[in-house]
Design a protein around this motif. Structure first.
Motif, short mmCIF file in Angstrom:
data_model
loop_
_atom_site.label_atom_id
_atom_site.label_comp_id
_atom_site.label_asym_id
_atom_site.label_seq_id
_atom_site.Cartn_x
_atom_site.Cartn_y
_atom_site.Cartn_z
N HIS A 157 -1.46 17.21 10.53
CA HIS A 157 -0.47 16.55 9.68
C HIS A 157 -1.15 15.50 8.81
O HIS A 157 -1.91 14.66 9.30
CB HIS A 157 0.62 15.88 10.53
CG HIS A 157 1.45 16.87 11.29
ND1 HIS A 157 2.61 17.43 10.80
CD2 HIS A 157 1.27 17.42 12.52
CE1 HIS A 157 3.12 18.27 11.69
NE2 HIS A 157 2.32 18.29 12.74
N GLY A 158 -0.89 15.53 7.53
CA GLY A 158 -1.43 14.55 6.61
C GLY A 158 -0.50 13.35 6.51
O GLY A 158 0.73 13.48 6.51
N VAL B 184 -3.63 6.96 14.77
CA VAL B 184 -4.12 8.31 14.99
C VAL B 184 -3.08 9.31 14.50
O VAL B 184 -2.04 9.51 15.15
CB VAL B 184 -4.43 8.57 16.48
CG1 VAL B 184 -5.01 9.97 16.68
CG2 VAL B 184 -5.37 7.51 17.04
N PRO B 185 -3.30 9.96 13.33
CA PRO B 185 -2.36 11.00 12.88
C PRO B 185 -2.37 12.18 13.84
O PRO B 185 -3.42 12.52 14.40
CB PRO B 185 -2.90 11.39 11.50
CG PRO B 185 -3.81 10.27 11.09
CD PRO B 185 -4.38 9.73 12.36
N THR C 267 0.83 -1.20 0.00
CA THR C 267 0.00 0.00 0.00
C THR C 267 0.87 1.25 0.00
O THR C 267 1.89 1.29 0.70
CB THR C 267 -0.91 0.03 1.25
OG1 THR C 267 -1.74 -1.13 1.26
CG2 THR C 267 -1.79 1.27 1.26
N ARG C 268 0.46 2.24 -0.73
CA ARG C 268 0.99 3.60 -0.60
C ARG C 268 -0.24 4.51 -0.60
O ARG C 268 -0.98 4.57 -1.60
CB ARG C 268 1.92 3.95 -1.77
CG ARG C 268 2.54 5.35 -1.67
CD ARG C 268 3.58 5.41 -0.57
NE ARG C 268 4.10 6.75 -0.39
CZ ARG C 268 5.20 7.22 -1.00
NH1 ARG C 268 5.84 6.44 -1.86
NH2 ARG C 268 5.62 8.44 -0.77
N SER C 269 -0.52 5.16 0.53
CA SER C 269 -1.79 5.86 0.64
C SER C 269 -1.68 7.04 1.60
O SER C 269 -0.87 7.03 2.54
CB SER C 269 -2.88 4.91 1.14
OG SER C 269 -4.12 5.57 1.29
N THR C 270 -2.54 8.04 1.36
CA THR C 270 -2.68 9.17 2.29
C THR C 270 -3.86 8.96 3.22
O THR C 270 -4.19 9.84 4.02
CB THR C 270 -2.89 10.48 1.50
OG1 THR C 270 -4.04 10.35 0.66
CG2 THR C 270 -1.67 10.81 0.65
N SER C 271 -4.49 7.79 3.14
CA SER C 271 -5.61 7.46 4.02
C SER C 271 -5.12 6.66 5.22
O SER C 271 -4.56 5.57 5.07
CB SER C 271 -6.66 6.65 3.27
OG SER C 271 -7.59 6.06 4.17
N THR D 98 4.68 11.12 8.58
CA THR D 98 4.34 12.18 9.53
C THR D 98 4.17 11.57 10.91
O THR D 98 4.20 10.34 11.07
CB THR D 98 3.03 12.90 9.10
OG1 THR D 98 2.86 14.07 9.92
CG2 THR D 98 1.83 11.99 9.28
N GLY D 99 3.97 12.42 11.90
CA GLY D 99 3.80 11.93 13.26
C GLY D 99 2.45 11.26 13.46
O GLY D 99 1.41 11.81 13.11
#
Length: 345
Positions: free
Chosen positions: A54-55, A49-50, A26-30, A77-78
């Motif tokens: 931060h995206g 939990v982002p 997977t490569r995702s921003t979700s 991201t964190g």
């Protein structure tokens, strides 16, 4: 865990090499997609939990090699990960960068491998770019491996519960071996080598977890005050699983009274001799059903009787209680697998 500031200070360095790149999942921003992709391999059902504002830019690589799942994940991201108790699953985390961890009242910065608690949730804040490698295996697979290789008697199920952090012994060996395994898999490991690789990973996992696995073994003579006859009694039980033995017979074989044997087991093993005998018999029956011991293609009844159970109904009830599936379900699940150990998903 007040750690978002440290985790969100993303390094300006390029990310290190990402294990299992040849097995991208997977490569995702979700966050949900990344979480579910990891859970599909680890069977962990963790929360992701982002940190506010931060995206996510998540990467998940992974596969199953034999009985062991391997997954690399980074988030870009964190984030805070909340993993529930691992239960009957042994899960190792190999941080690729500093990771803030909190479990069972302990907080530390992990730079070396650790295990998730089987009884308590674990919170983790991984390095945003470098992420972590996670390895998982069912506890009964690890128990079967230990029973076959440790040269000692397992008297109870393994449990990764501890008041101290579950930080592994020989951490460099574990990290180097598991990362080298990932490199070998990325280079196209032949299918016939999967069993060999699986055994190496189980061996290093066992070595790393050794201090926390010790309570599952019969005490060694002189260990923590345990009398020698406790180990002798455990060996006698293991060597006579299929026989119609009584606890009186065990006590007589090691030269003590039944009452003395019962008290010693409760004090040094934490279970009665009868309970230990039943667990040993269940473990043998499971190995037979899995095709690792006993007659080939054994039926449920044959596995039960070979392991020393004379009442099939009680055997099924005990088995289902311990392994959370019926003996017939084990047989059906495992007999449905291909015989070759090439389980890459």
């Amino acid at each position: 865990m007040d750690s978002t500031g440290a985790a969100d200070a993303v390094s300006h360095q390029l990310p290190a090499d990402r294990p299992l790149e040849a097995h991208a999942l997977t490569r995702s921003t979700s966050a949900a997609v990344v979480r579910d992709s990891v859970n599909s391999l680890t069977s962990d059902e963790h929360l992701l939990v982002p940190h506010q504002g931060h995206g996510i830019d998540g990467t998940v690589n992974g596969l199953v090699a034999g009985a062991i799942s391997l997954v690399f994940v980074s988030y870009g991201t964190g984030v805070t990960i909340v993993s529930p108790p691992s239960g009957r699953r042994a899960l190792l985390v190999i941080p690729r960068g500093p990771m803030l961890v909190e479990s069972c009242g302990n907080q530390w910065v992990a730079n070396t491998p650790f295990a998730l608690s089987s009884h308590h949730q674990t919170k983790m804040v991984p390095d945003p770019l470098r992420g972590a490698l996670v390895g998982g295996v069912d506890a009964d697979v690890l128990e079967n491996y230990l029973a076959a290789t440790a040269g000692r008697v397992l008297v109870k199920p393994i449990s990764l519960a501890s008041d101290v952090p579950l930080q592994l012994s020989n951490p460099n060996m574990v990290s180097q071996t598991w990362l080298e395994a990932c490199r070998q898999l990325d280079q196209g490991l032949p299918g016939e080598s999967v069993t060999w690789l699986e055994n190496i990973l189980l061996a290093t996992m066992s070595a790393g977890l050794a201090p926390f696995l010790e309570p599952a073994f019969a005490p060694l003579p002189g260990n923590k005050g345990a009398p020698a006859y406790v180990e002798l009694a455990c060996n006698y039980l293991e060597q006579n699983l299929g026989a119609n033995i009584r606890i009186d017979d065990v006590a007589s074989a090691v030269g003590i009274s039944t009452r003395q044997l019962h008290n010693a087991f409760q004090a040094h093993v934490g279970q009665s001799p009868a309970h230990v005998l039943r667990d040993m018999r269940l473990a043998r029956a499971r190995r037979i059903l899995e095709g690792q011991a006993g007659p080939a293609a054994a039926t449920v009844a044959e596995a039960a009787f070979d392991a020393g159970f004379s009442h099939l109904g009680r055997f099924a009830a005990y088995y289902s209680e311990k392994y959370k599936e019926s003996p017939s379900a084990t047989l059906q699940r495992l007999r449905g697998r291909p015989l070759a150990a090439t389980a890459f998903r």
